[in-house]
Design a protein around this motif. Structure first.
Motif, PDB file in Angstrom:
ATOM      1  N   ARG A   1      -1.783  -5.050 -52.093  1.00  0.00           N
ATOM      2  CA  ARG A   1      -1.883  -6.063 -51.041  1.00  0.00           C
ATOM      3  C   ARG A   1      -2.690  -7.275 -51.480  1.00  0.00           C
ATOM      4  NH1 ARG A   1      -0.543  -6.405 -46.136  1.00  0.00           N
ATOM      5  NH2 ARG A   1      -2.052  -7.087 -44.655  1.00  0.00           N
TER       6      ARG A   1
ATOM      7  N   PHE B   1      -0.506  -8.073 -38.174  1.00  0.00           N
ATOM      8  CA  PHE B   1      -1.113  -6.881 -38.754  1.00  0.00           C
ATOM      9  C   PHE B   1      -2.450  -6.709 -38.060  1.00  0.00           C
ATOM     10  CE2 PHE B   1      -4.219  -5.257 -41.851  1.00  0.00           C
ATOM     11  CZ  PHE B   1      -3.618  -4.078 -42.261  1.00  0.00           C
TER      12      PHE B   1
ATOM     13  N   ALA C   1       5.822  -7.044 -34.030  1.00  0.00           N
ATOM     14  CA  ALA C   1       6.765  -8.143 -34.283  1.00  0.00           C
ATOM     15  C   ALA C   1       7.210  -8.739 -32.951  1.00  0.00           C
ATOM     16  CB  ALA C   1       7.969  -7.647 -35.074  1.00  0.00           C
TER      17      ALA C   1
ATOM     18  N   GLU D   1       3.416  -8.865 -44.552  1.00  0.00           N
ATOM     19  CA  GLU D   1       3.836  -9.271 -43.212  1.00  0.00           C
ATOM     20  C   GLU D   1       4.844 -10.407 -43.270  1.00  0.00           C
ATOM     21  OE1 GLU D   1       0.608  -6.800 -43.279  1.00  0.00           O
ATOM     22  OE2 GLU D   1       0.519  -8.829 -44.118  1.00  0.00           O
ATOM     23  N   GLN D   2       4.631 -11.359 -44.171  1.00  0.00           N
ATOM     24  CA  GLN D   2       5.595 -12.449 -44.329  1.00  0.00           C
ATOM     25  C   GLN D   2       6.932 -11.925 -44.832  1.00  0.00           C
ATOM     26  OE1 GLN D   2       3.260 -14.893 -46.963  1.00  0.00           O
ATOM     27  NE2 GLN D   2       2.662 -16.276 -45.314  1.00  0.00           N
TER      28      GLN D   2
ATOM     29  N   VAL E   1       1.564  -2.739 -37.223  1.00  0.00           N
ATOM     30  CA  VAL E   1       2.235  -4.030 -37.327  1.00  0.00           C
ATOM     31  C   VAL E   1       3.037  -4.222 -36.050  1.00  0.00           C
ATOM     32  CG1 VAL E   1       3.999  -5.327 -38.595  1.00  0.00           C
ATOM     33  CG2 VAL E   1       2.361  -3.930 -39.849  1.00  0.00           C
TER      34      VAL E   1
ATOM     35  N   VAL F   1       4.942 -11.777 -37.022  1.00  0.00           N
ATOM     36  CA  VAL F   1       4.467 -10.438 -37.342  1.00  0.00           C
ATOM     37  C   VAL F   1       2.945 -10.462 -37.375  1.00  0.00           C
ATOM     38  CG1 VAL F   1       4.351  -8.693 -39.174  1.00  0.00           C
ATOM     39  CG2 VAL F   1       6.542  -9.721 -38.573  1.00  0.00           C
TER      40      VAL F   1
END
Length: 166
Positions: free
Chosen positions: A41, A110, A123, A73-74, A121, A108
């Motif tokens: 990450r 986190f 959305a 997340e992107q 997560v 999104v």
């Protein structure tokens, strides 16, 4: 050098499948290594098996990182938005609903999971369908929710296995 123009997939992809087992239509493999910080990450390197995806992951400033790269997340938001957009395009074509210049935006987040105290997560999908009557647009979006695999994933979960590689 002549190039073939890009075309959408055939509407026949929306035809119902009948069979006892999952029928894969496309499979890919993506690997992440840890990079400089030895943490996928924070400094990971992403590579697809065919080489068409190659990215550096960077922890965003909001999570204590330097930013300057993409993050999971992107990538998830991009996949979700692209899938929903594609499903909407196909369904609109099949139903002969004229949609032009529409945009699917996926937010999104986190964050912390109040159930187990760890992470989750979320959305939020927003579809902008200019020029379409509200009732028709709402019905189309509801129908796409039923066929978009990412929406199914978000609502129903995903079949997955986790195992140690040999």
């Amino acid at each position: 050098m002549a190039t073939t123009p890009l075309e959408p997939p055939p509407v026949e992809l929306l035809d119902k499948f009948r069979g006892p087992d999952f029928l894969p239509l496309y499979t890919t493999t993506v690997s992440v290594s840890g990079g400089e910080a030895r943490h996928g990450r924070a400094s990971g390197e992403v590579r697809s098996d065919d080489g068409s995806l190659a990215l550096s992951l960077r922890l965003p400033p909001e999570l204590g990182g330097p930013g300057g790269g993409t993050n999971p997340e992107q990538l998830f938001a991009a996949g979700y938005a692209a899938c929903f957009h594609g499903a909407l395009s196909l369904l609109a074509e099949r139903l002969q609903i004229p949609v032009q210049d529409f945009v699917v935006r996926v937010n999104v987040a986190f964050g912390r999971d109040p159930v187990d105290g760890m992470f989750m997560v979320t959305a939020d999908i927003r579809v902008h369908l200019p020029g379409l009557e509200k009732r028709v647009a709402e019905e189309l979006v509801r129908s796409v929710e039923r066929i978009c695999p990412y929406t199914k994933l978000a609502r129903q979960g995903i079949q997955s296995t986790v195992a140690l590689a040999p």
